[in-house]
Write a protein that holds these residues in place. Structure first.
Motif, mmCIF file in Angstrom:
data_model
loop_
_atom_site.group_PDB
_atom_site.id
_atom_site.type_symbol
_atom_site.label_atom_id
_atom_site.label_comp_id
_atom_site.label_asym_id
_atom_site.label_seq_id
_atom_site.Cartn_x
_atom_site.Cartn_y
_atom_site.Cartn_z
ATOM 1 N N PRO A 237 0.794 -1.236 0.000
ATOM 2 C CA PRO A 237 0.000 0.000 0.000
ATOM 3 C C PRO A 237 0.824 1.282 0.000
ATOM 4 C CG PRO A 237 -0.066 -1.061 2.148
ATOM 5 C CD PRO A 237 0.612 -2.021 1.228
ATOM 6 N N THR A 238 2.150 1.163 0.119
ATOM 7 C CA THR A 238 2.999 2.363 0.049
ATOM 8 C C THR A 238 3.465 2.649 -1.374
ATOM 9 O OG1 THR A 238 5.023 1.089 0.473
ATOM 10 C CG2 THR A 238 3.825 1.935 2.391
ATOM 11 N N ASN A 239 3.069 1.825 -2.322
ATOM 12 C CA ASN A 239 3.516 1.963 -3.704
ATOM 13 C C ASN A 239 2.703 3.065 -4.400
ATOM 14 O OD1 ASN A 239 4.226 1.679 -6.421
ATOM 15 N ND2 ASN A 239 4.459 -0.533 -6.247
ATOM 16 N N GLU A 240 3.183 4.298 -4.288
ATOM 17 C CA GLU A 240 2.441 5.424 -4.855
ATOM 18 C C GLU A 240 2.383 5.375 -6.376
ATOM 19 O OE1 GLU A 240 3.137 9.345 -3.263
ATOM 20 O OE2 GLU A 240 4.059 8.487 -1.465
ATOM 21 N N LYS A 241 3.439 4.879 -7.006
ATOM 22 C CA LYS A 241 3.448 4.789 -8.466
ATOM 23 C C LYS A 241 2.337 3.866 -8.950
ATOM 24 C CE LYS A 241 6.325 3.533 -12.419
ATOM 25 N NZ LYS A 241 7.640 3.016 -12.871
ATOM 26 N N LEU A 242 2.193 2.708 -8.306
ATOM 27 C CA LEU A 242 1.133 1.775 -8.681
ATOM 28 C C LEU A 242 -0.233 2.377 -8.388
ATOM 29 C CD1 LEU A 242 0.221 -0.988 -9.668
ATOM 30 C CD2 LEU A 242 0.590 -1.874 -7.351
ATOM 31 N N ALA A 260 -10.021 -1.712 -6.022
ATOM 32 C CA ALA A 260 -8.679 -1.232 -6.368
ATOM 33 C C ALA A 260 -8.691 0.282 -6.556
ATOM 34 C CB ALA A 260 -8.182 -1.927 -7.635
ATOM 35 N N PHE A 261 -9.710 0.782 -7.223
ATOM 36 C CA PHE A 261 -9.810 2.230 -7.411
ATOM 37 C C PHE A 261 -9.918 2.943 -6.072
ATOM 38 C CE2 PHE A 261 -12.677 5.953 -7.829
ATOM 39 C CZ PHE A 261 -11.804 6.783 -8.504
ATOM 40 N N LEU A 262 -10.709 2.392 -5.159
ATOM 41 C CA LEU A 262 -10.867 3.038 -3.857
ATOM 42 C C LEU A 262 -9.547 3.041 -3.090
ATOM 43 C CD1 LEU A 262 -12.554 4.387 -1.719
ATOM 44 C CD2 LEU A 262 -13.306 2.123 -0.943
ATOM 45 N N ARG A 263 -8.805 1.935 -3.129
ATOM 46 C CA ARG A 263 -7.509 1.893 -2.444
ATOM 47 C C ARG A 263 -6.560 2.951 -3.015
ATOM 48 N NH1 ARG A 263 -7.390 -3.550 -3.695
ATOM 49 N NH2 ARG A 263 -8.540 -4.841 -2.216
ATOM 50 N N ALA A 264 -6.508 2.994 -4.335
ATOM 51 C CA ALA A 264 -5.628 3.967 -4.981
ATOM 52 C C ALA A 264 -6.055 5.392 -4.648
ATOM 53 C CB ALA A 264 -5.633 3.747 -6.493
ATOM 54 N N LEU A 265 -7.347 5.619 -4.639
ATOM 55 C CA LEU A 265 -7.886 6.942 -4.325
ATOM 56 C C LEU A 265 -7.538 7.335 -2.894
ATOM 57 C CD1 LEU A 265 -9.672 9.364 -5.049
ATOM 58 C CD2 LEU A 265 -11.652 7.993 -4.388
ATOM 59 N N GLU A 266 -7.630 6.408 -1.974
ATOM 60 C CA GLU A 266 -7.299 6.694 -0.583
ATOM 61 C C GLU A 266 -5.829 7.086 -0.439
ATOM 62 O OE1 GLU A 266 -10.542 3.798 1.713
ATOM 63 O OE2 GLU A 266 -8.583 2.999 1.112
ATOM 64 N N LYS A 268 -3.850 8.369 -2.800
ATOM 65 C CA LYS A 268 -3.645 9.682 -3.406
ATOM 66 C C LYS A 268 -4.201 10.785 -2.506
ATOM 67 C CE LYS A 268 -4.189 10.565 -7.743
ATOM 68 N NZ LYS A 268 -2.820 10.967 -8.123
ATOM 69 N N ASP A 269 -5.361 10.548 -1.943
ATOM 70 C CA ASP A 269 -5.994 11.584 -1.138
ATOM 71 C C ASP A 269 -5.271 11.785 0.191
ATOM 72 O OD1 ASP A 269 -8.196 13.478 -0.803
ATOM 73 O OD2 ASP A 269 -8.863 12.129 0.797
ATOM 74 N N ASN A 270 -4.666 10.735 0.706
ATOM 75 C CA ASN A 270 -3.892 10.873 1.945
ATOM 76 C C ASN A 270 -2.581 11.612 1.702
ATOM 77 O OD1 ASN A 270 -5.776 9.537 3.523
ATOM 78 N ND2 ASN A 270 -4.828 7.540 3.263
ATOM 79 N N ASN A 271 -1.947 11.317 0.579
ATOM 80 C CA ASN A 271 -0.612 11.861 0.318
ATOM 81 C C ASN A 271 -0.635 13.229 -0.359
ATOM 82 O OD1 ASN A 271 0.486 9.541 1.422
ATOM 83 N ND2 ASN A 271 0.685 8.514 -0.538
ATOM 84 N N ASN A 272 -1.529 13.385 -1.321
ATOM 85 C CA ASN A 272 -1.607 14.651 -2.064
ATOM 86 C C ASN A 272 -3.073 15.017 -2.295
ATOM 87 O OD1 ASN A 272 1.344 15.130 -2.774
ATOM 88 N ND2 ASN A 272 1.027 13.086 -3.625
ATOM 89 N N THR A 274 -6.601 16.682 -2.998
ATOM 90 C CA THR A 274 -7.190 17.789 -3.731
ATOM 91 C C THR A 274 -8.684 17.758 -3.456
ATOM 92 O OG1 THR A 274 -7.657 16.482 -5.713
ATOM 93 C CG2 THR A 274 -5.474 17.531 -5.572
ATOM 94 N N PHE A 275 -9.365 18.804 -3.855
ATOM 95 C CA PHE A 275 -10.819 18.799 -3.677
ATOM 96 C C PHE A 275 -11.428 17.599 -4.400
ATOM 97 C CE2 PHE A 275 -15.071 19.775 -5.257
ATOM 98 C CZ PHE A 275 -15.739 20.001 -4.053
ATOM 99 N N ALA A 276 -10.949 17.329 -5.607
ATOM 100 C CA ALA A 276 -11.524 16.239 -6.405
ATOM 101 C C ALA A 276 -11.313 14.881 -5.748
ATOM 102 C CB ALA A 276 -10.925 16.252 -7.808
ATOM 103 N N THR A 277 -10.088 14.620 -5.284
ATOM 104 C CA THR A 277 -9.841 13.305 -4.687
ATOM 105 C C THR A 277 -10.664 13.127 -3.414
ATOM 106 O OG1 THR A 277 -7.890 14.116 -3.468
ATOM 107 C CG2 THR A 277 -7.525 13.130 -5.643
ATOM 108 N N SER A 278 -10.747 14.170 -2.604
ATOM 109 C CA SER A 278 -11.516 14.055 -1.364
ATOM 110 C C SER A 278 -13.012 13.907 -1.647
ATOM 111 C CB SER A 278 -11.276 15.290 -0.481
ATOM 112 O OG SER A 278 -9.934 15.350 -0.057
#
Length: 433
Positions: A237-242, A260-266, A268-272, A274-278
């Motif tokens: 889960p630390t693989n930001e590139k993936l 998978a989309f939800l995991r990736a979204l979480e 992205k939203d935790n690390n960087n 944006t209004f859209a990701t949140s």
């Protein structure tokens, strides 16, 4: 697959012009050999200037065989001559000999002058032109492109489509990559185009070709994202590139419902964030009725909102959460804030308030005064009216008190009454009949 015609015009950009002179001429020490070398050097350049490329190959070949270290110019001009000679004849066997000679000249030049970084892109592009349909030789052209990236850190943005076309063909002919490897290559090339774009280049054509090729490979669909990429992200889960890959491909292929989309979204939203990701993350939680997760993400989204319209969207979603939890007063407050922030949200907000009132009839029924108990529906009617919801208005009006019920309580149409309960609104009495 056909590459865009603009790509095919690159040869003119990449071919070197006639090189008249170079430093470091190494004429033979033998006078007779020197004389012949000078004669044939002049002969091949004269032929080249007059576009007699096939004729130019003969004196040039003698120089390449007998005085290979004469001067780098015989290799620079030689690639131009042999490439043009290949285009000037129809005999396929001879054409291939000339094409192979172009590649051989680059390799010999690298052995003598050790300056591969200066011309490796040109060699790669010639290899693309000559060998893209040869399932074995195209691997060499791919290797040259990758060598160029190794030596120079990137390749000319105009060559990216040619390189990825070779990758596509190598996958189609030889199954040379895993889908994950292709996606990594695709992302690397996209990064080059992003950099070129930042420098003011128009990369529209190259991006379009890349996406056509990627789609043609039929690598990615929602199942691939969920079942192949998803487990890898779950394991790391630390693989930001993936996570970025999964997010981008999920958006591109509209795979928004996958875990998978939800995991990736979480990630992205935790690390960087944006209004859209949140906002999108909160919507996923709301779909699953996970209000405890959705609420703090929406609160964060408010701080990231760029305008009142975005704030209104968040306030409205918070109103829905409060309403679902039974926090009706808080839901009404949030809905009114949404309506105040953005007129476009006003209808939805007031409809929600009307629904809250309609759903409160049993909770607020005192059982003492029918007029007071039914006044809640008048408050709901007023909210629906502000929302422009004729269906809601009709439904609410059917539950107004009757004339008889008002008469029984010594009340009249037009008088005011407070609804009491959490609603606490003063409304004007009306009847359903």
């Amino acid at each position: 697959m056909k590459i865009k015609s603009t790509l095919l015009g690159l040869a003119a950009v990449l071919m070197a012009g006639v090189v008249q002179a170079q430093d470091g001429w190494n004429w033979p020490s033998d006078p007779a050999q020197e004389a012949k070398a000078r004669e044939l050097n002049a002969a091949y350049t004269d032929y080249m200037k007059s576009d007699q490329f096939v004729e130019a190959t003969k004196p040039l070949n003698w120089l390449l065989v007998n005085v290979p270290e004469l001067n780098e110019s015989i290799y620079i001009n030689g690639t131009t001559i042999y490439n043009a000679a290949a285009g000037a004849i129809s005999d396929e066997a001879k054409k291939k000999v000339y094409q192979d000679s172009v590649i051989a000249l680059y390799e010999k030049r690298g052995q003598i002058y050790d300056n591969e970084s200066k011309w490796i892109e040109n060699k790669a592009y010639y290899g693309y032109q000559y060998y893209k349909s040869d399932k074995d030789k195209l691997k060499n052209a791919i290797a040259d492109f990758e060598k160029a990236m190794e030596l120079n850190g990137t390749i000319n943005y105009q060559l990216t489509a040619a390189y990825f076309d070779l990758v596509y063909r190598n996958y189609a002919y030889n199954k040379a990559y895993t889908p994950e490897q292709i996606l990594d290559i695709h992302d690397k090339v996209q990064a080059m185009l992003t950099q070129a774009e930042a420098e003011g280049k128009d990369v529209t054509s190259q991006r379009g070709t890349l996406e056509q090729l990627l789609v043609a490979m039929e690598l990615i669909d929602c199942d691939f994202i969920e079942n192949t990429m998803g487990p890898k992200l779950a394991a790391d889960p630390t693989n930001e590139k993936l996570a970025d890959q999964i997010f981008n491909y999920s958006v591109q292929y509209k795979c928004f419902s996958s875990d998978a989309f939800l995991r990736a979204l979480e990630i992205k939203d935790n690390n960087n964030p944006t209004f859209a990701t949140s906002q999108v993350r909160a919507m996923r939680y709301l779909q699953e009725k996970d209000y405890d997760k959705a609420e703090p993400v929406l609160e964060k989204a408010i701080t990231l909102a760029e305008n009142d319209a975005q704030k209104a969207e968040v306030k409205f979603e918070l109103a829905r959460i409060y309403g679902a939890r039974g926090q009706k007063s808080a839901a009404r407050t949030a809905a009114k804030e949404a309506a105040t922030l953005d007129e476009e949200k006003s209808k939805d907000a007031w409809k929600l308030i009307g629904d809250l009132y309609m759903g409160s009839a049993n909770d607020c029924r005192g059982g003492v005064s029918r007029a007071k108990d039914y006044s809640i529906y008048i408050a709901a009617y007023n909210a629906y009216q502000r929302a422009g919801d004729s269906g809601g208005m009709s439904s609410a009006r059917q539950r107004f008190p009757s004339k008889e019920e008002l008469f029984t309580e010594s009340l009249q149409v037009g008088e005011t009454i407070n609804t009491g309960c959490w609603i606490g609104e003063t409304v004007t009495l009306a009847t359903r009949d």
